[in-house]
Design a protein around this motif. Structure first.
Motif, PDB file in Angstrom:
ATOM      1  N   LEU A 145       0.818  -1.202   0.000  1.00 49.70           N
ATOM      2  CA  LEU A 145       0.000   0.000   0.000  1.00 49.70           C
ATOM      3  C   LEU A 145       0.853   1.253   0.000  1.00 49.70           C
ATOM      4  O   LEU A 145       0.554   2.224  -0.714  1.00 49.70           O
ATOM      5  N   ARG A 146       1.906   1.279   0.807  1.00 48.32           N
ATOM      6  CA  ARG A 146       2.755   2.481   0.844  1.00 48.32           C
ATOM      7  C   ARG A 146       3.356   2.753  -0.525  1.00 48.32           C
ATOM      8  O   ARG A 146       3.370   3.891  -1.004  1.00 48.32           O
ATOM      9  N   ALA A 147       3.893   1.717  -1.164  1.00 50.10           N
ATOM     10  CA  ALA A 147       4.507   1.900  -2.479  1.00 50.10           C
ATOM     11  C   ALA A 147       3.468   2.338  -3.517  1.00 50.10           C
ATOM     12  O   ALA A 147       3.726   3.230  -4.329  1.00 50.10           O
ATOM     13  N   SER A 148       2.278   1.746  -3.486  1.00 42.45           N
ATOM     14  CA  SER A 148       1.246   2.070  -4.467  1.00 42.45           C
ATOM     15  C   SER A 148       0.704   3.474  -4.267  1.00 42.45           C
ATOM     16  O   SER A 148       0.519   4.235  -5.228  1.00 42.45           O
ATOM     17  N   LEU A 149       0.446   3.858  -3.007  1.00 43.30           N
ATOM     18  CA  LEU A 149      -0.084   5.192  -2.741  1.00 43.30           C
ATOM     19  C   LEU A 149       0.955   6.270  -3.028  1.00 43.30           C
ATOM     20  O   LEU A 149       0.613   7.360  -3.493  1.00 43.30           O
ATOM     21  N   ARG A 150       2.218   5.968  -2.740  1.00 48.07           N
ATOM     22  CA  ARG A 150       3.271   6.944  -3.062  1.00 48.07           C
ATOM     23  C   ARG A 150       3.326   7.165  -4.573  1.00 48.07           C
ATOM     24  O   ARG A 150       3.454   8.298  -5.049  1.00 48.07           O
TER      25      ARG A 150
END
Length: 505
Positions: A145-150
């Motif tokens: 999620l962190r990588a995708s939202l970033r």
């Protein structure tokens, strides 16, 4: 479908009672347990201070409906096999090709990788990641999620930056002073927010306003706020004025931009302190604002010069035919008022107003003996006089400038009549261009109500009576009705630009 393993939950957190609105994450899976565990695992997850707002779809059809309603979904966690073996892949195709949504990050999660081999799917579909459900622990899911939202955040920031820059470029090429300035301010504000939303320079829920300094008054642009005196303004405004520079104070800033025509102050209040990256970007951006503002000033100079030349030409024509020079200004202002009452866009209204003084330019081609004849023209002379409409059209129609093209239309059509008895072409009704119909009524209204060396102004009641009598005969009925409904506005123009002196004929 049944999956042997949904998520290996190595760090389950308690479920929140109240979900905070934030990044939109859509879970698309036909297994309710997948939704439950995913939401349970991520219910306290935050990225850049924003929580997750979950959207749930249990089939491809539901996913398509939600995508249509929520085009700002940041991440889609998408199962492949649902009502059909390739339902998830159809959602990918729908998202990218029919919705043209290139921003949402799509992660395929499948419990049956054999149904959709990774190499085939990645090669043939625009997805951003492919995961086997058996490998997604809670920690790996949060990392995903962190990588995708970033990625989503940065792509959106770049897209917003592009839109803001397009508006600034469009404004710098504007040809109408007031409209150009408003476009410029709107674009600059958009780009300011974009600059403050890149990478680690995050400011959400900013409040901003732009003011123009006029006679020691700060006049707000693009808002309904009241003007304020400079000496009553907050300290940060007065400091920016004193230093003639940008001022940054913790959570707020004022950008100082000035040229010879405009004095702008951009004020932004944020919900966290400005970083060094923020101030560096903003200082650089201020230089771009000043360059663009100078382009607007130069456009204003060109527009003012063009307007002055057109008025002088119109006054020259009127003076040759013994009319008042203020006649062309009044006709221009009546024309603008008609355009506004008809709901025309500001720039179109301004263009027509600026072209209207050219309505009688063809009179320069009429012999003095006819133009200045004190008595009534005979039939032959009247035929010569009528040629001024076509002459005016022919003088202007060869120009590629929009101003002269509209001027040609006005000159060639302002003596046409609604009933078809006018000249030079005998057009009738809506076959007469609208600008010609407008100037026809504006010209007659002003001529009848103004003093001339050879006649006195008609009483207002007599002017109104004639115009109503000619409704549907000489004049467009809709325009007559607009004038009668707004007569006070027309009379205010006449009063403000009343002829002061008429010389000898």
């Amino acid at each position: 479908m049944d999956d042997d393993i949904l998520i290996i939950d190595d760090e389950v957190l308690p479920l929140q009672d109240k979900q905070q609105e934030g990044w939109k994450v859509m879970i698309v899976d036909d297994e309710p347990e997948v939704h439950r565990i995913t939401k349970l695992t991520l219910n306290k997850f935050e990225f850049d201070g924003r929580a997750i707002a979950f959207l749930h779809a249990y089939s491809a059809a539901e996913a398509k409906t939600l995508l249509t309603i929520h085009p700002d979904v940041a991440l889609m966690l998408l199962d492949v096999v649902m009502e059909t073996d390739d339902a998830g892949l159809e959602v990918v195709r729908f998202t990218r090709e029919e919705c043209h949504n290139k921003l949402v990050r799509i992660v395929l999660r499948t419990g049956q990788p054999g149904q959709a081999p990774e190499d085939d799917v990645v090669n043939n579909y625009d997805i951003n990641d492919y995961k086997d459900k058996t490998e997604l622990t809670s920690q790996k899911l949060r990392t995903l999620l962190r990588a995708s939202l970033r990625s989503y955040r940065d792509i959106c920031s770049l897209e917003n930056h592009r839109h803001g820059l397009e508006k600034v470029i469009q404004a710098s090429k504007g040809i109408f002073d007031k409209l150009a300035l408003r476009q410029f301010v709107e674009g600059a504000q958009t780009q300011l927010c974009t600059l403050l939303s890149l990478e680690e320079s995050q400011i959400y829920n900013v409040r901003q306003a732009t003011y123009e300094l006029k006679d020691q008054m700060l006049v707000p642009l693009l808002s309904d706020k009241e003007p304020m005196r400079l000496h009553d303004a907050p300290t940060i405004f007065r400091e920016a004025m004193t230093r003639s520079a940008n001022v940054y104070h913790g959570h707020e800033m004022v950008l100082y931009c000035q040229n010879r025509s405009h004095h702008l102050l951009f004020h932004i209040e944020a919900h966290r302190p400005l970083s060094q990256m923020d101030t560096s970007l903003l200082s650089l951006f201020t230089e771009n604002i000043i360059v663009a503002l100078e382009n607007i000033r130069l456009n204003e100079v060109i527009a003012d010069n063009e307007r002055e030349i057109i008025y002088r030409i119109g006054e020259l024509v009127e003076s040759r035919s013994k009319e008042s020079g203020l006649h062309v200004k009044r006709v221009a202002l009546y024309t603008e008022l008609f355009c506004q009452l008809l709901g025309m866009e500001e720039q179109q209204s301004e263009l027509i107003k600026r072209a209207s003084p050219l309505h009688d330019i063809g009179k320069v081609g009429i012999p003095d003996a006819i133009l200045h004849k004190p008595g009534k023209l005979d039939a032959a002379e009247w035929e010569v006089m009528k040629t001024h409409a076509q002459l005016g059209h022919d003088m202007l129609c060869g120009s590629k400038l929009a101003l002269f093209q509209i001027g040609a239309t006005i000159a060639g059509n302002h003596h046409e009549k609604w009933n078809g008895s006018g000249y030079p072409q005998g057009l009738a009704g809506e076959a007469i261009p609208l600008v010609g119909r407008i100037v026809a009524l504006a010209d007659v209204f002003d001529a009848l109500g103004s003093d001339r060396c050879y006649k006195q102004a008609w009483p207002l009641e007599q002017v109104i009576a004639l115009i109503n009598q000619e409704r549907g005969q000489h004049f467009d009925p809709r325009l007559v009705d607009l004038m009668m409904d707004n007569l006070d506005d027309f009379l205010a123009i006449r009063a403000a630009y009343r002829d002061k002196f008429i010389g000898d004929c």
